[in-house]
Design an enzyme around this catalytic site. Structure first.
Site, PDB file in Angstrom:
ATOM      1  N   GLY A  43      -7.758   9.707  -6.789  1.00  0.00           N
ATOM      2  CA  GLY A  43      -7.341  10.192  -6.311  1.00  0.00           C
ATOM      3  C   GLY A  43      -6.445   9.856  -5.172  1.00  0.00           C
ATOM      4  O   GLY A  43      -5.340  10.776  -5.086  1.00  0.00           O
ATOM      5  N   CYS A  44      -5.649   8.523  -5.163  1.00  0.00           N
ATOM      6  CA  CYS A  44      -4.339   8.908  -4.181  1.00  0.00           C
ATOM      7  C   CYS A  44      -3.328   9.234  -5.069  1.00  0.00           C
ATOM      8  O   CYS A  44      -2.712  10.035  -4.690  1.00  0.00           O
ATOM      9  CB  CYS A  44      -4.463   6.815  -3.780  1.00  0.00           C
ATOM     10  SG  CYS A  44      -5.249   6.645  -2.843  1.00  0.00           S
ATOM     11  N   THR A  45      -3.153   9.624  -5.958  1.00  0.00           N
ATOM     12  CA  THR A  45      -2.298   9.867  -7.267  1.00  0.00           C
ATOM     13  C   THR A  45      -2.100  11.255  -6.854  1.00  0.00           C
ATOM     14  O   THR A  45      -1.343  12.086  -6.560  1.00  0.00           O
ATOM     15  CB  THR A  45      -2.158   9.498  -8.831  1.00  0.00           C
ATOM     16  OG1 THR A  45      -2.082   8.308  -8.705  1.00  0.00           O
ATOM     17  CG2 THR A  45      -1.078  10.682  -9.046  1.00  0.00           C
ATOM     18  N   ALA A  48      -1.094  11.644  -3.391  1.00  0.00           N
ATOM     19  CA  ALA A  48       0.341  12.056  -3.343  1.00  0.00           C
ATOM     20  C   ALA A  48       1.146  12.958  -3.755  1.00  0.00           C
ATOM     21  O   ALA A  48       1.861  13.489  -3.378  1.00  0.00           O
ATOM     22  CB  ALA A  48       0.697  11.088  -4.111  1.00  0.00           C
TER      23      ALA A  48
END
Length: 153
Positions: A43-45, A48
Site C-alpha cells: 500500500g505504501c509503495t 508513494a
C-alpha cells in the site's frame, strides 16, 4: 486531532537522501504532509509511486510533498532509492509529529491491538493553515485527491 482551519504543527525531521525537513523552511509555501505506515510495503509503495508520478503536476502548483513514517532513515533511504522517489521521506521514529497530527492511533488486526500510523494526509496552505484532511486514505486514489485540492489553493 488536526482539522481543516487549524494551524499546522511545526516540525523538524531527518529525511531521505541526507535531507532535513523543517516547517520553518516552508513558510509561505503550500505543502502536503502524508503519513504512511511502513516503507516498501504494497500500500505504501502504491501511494508513494502515485505521488511521484503526480510530482510534476504538483510542482507546477507550487506544492511541496513530504512523506512521513516511523521508519528509520536508513529504511526510508532504501525505499526512496528503490522506487526513485524524489520528494523527501521523513523519519518520525518517536511519532512526535504523528501524535501532533493525530495519526499515531490504536489499530486492531486479527484480534491484536497495537499502535501504528494511520494513512492520512494534510494539505497545508502557504499561510500555514490546514486546508484539507484525508484520513484512512486509499493509496491508489491519494495522488488524484491531492492534485484536485492543490489546484484550488
Amino acid at each position: 486531532m488536526i482539522a481543516v482551519g487549524d494551524k499546522a504543527p511545526s516540525f523538524h525531521l531527518a529525511a531521505s537522501r541526507d535531507r532535513v525537513v523543517d516547517s520553518g523552511d516552508l513558510a509561505g509555501r503550500p505543502y502536503l504532509l502524508y503519513f504512511y505506515p511502513k516503507a516498501d510495503t504494497p500500500g505504501c509503495t502504491t501511494q508513494a509511486c502515485g505521488i511521484q508520478e503526480a510530482l510534476p503536476q504538483l510542482g507546477k502548483l507550487g506544492l511541496v510533498v513530504i512523506g512521513v513514517s516511523p521508519d528509520p532513515v536508513a529504511q526510508i533511504d532504501a525505499f526512496a532509492d528503490k522506487f526513485n522517489l524524489e520528494f523527501p521521506l521523513a523519519s518520525d521514529p518517536d511519532h512526535g509529529l504523528a501524535d501532533a497530527y493525530g495519526t499515531w492511533v490504536e489499530k486492531k488486526n486479527y484480534g491484536r491491538t497495537y499502535f501504528g500510523m494511520e494513512r492520512s494526509s494534510f494539505l497545508v496552505g502557504a499561510d500555514g493553515i490546514v486546508k484539507n484532511v484525508w484520513r484512512k486514505v486509499k493509496p491508489e486514489a491519494h495522488a488524484v485527491l491531492v492534485a484536485e485540492a492543490a489546484s484550488k489553493l
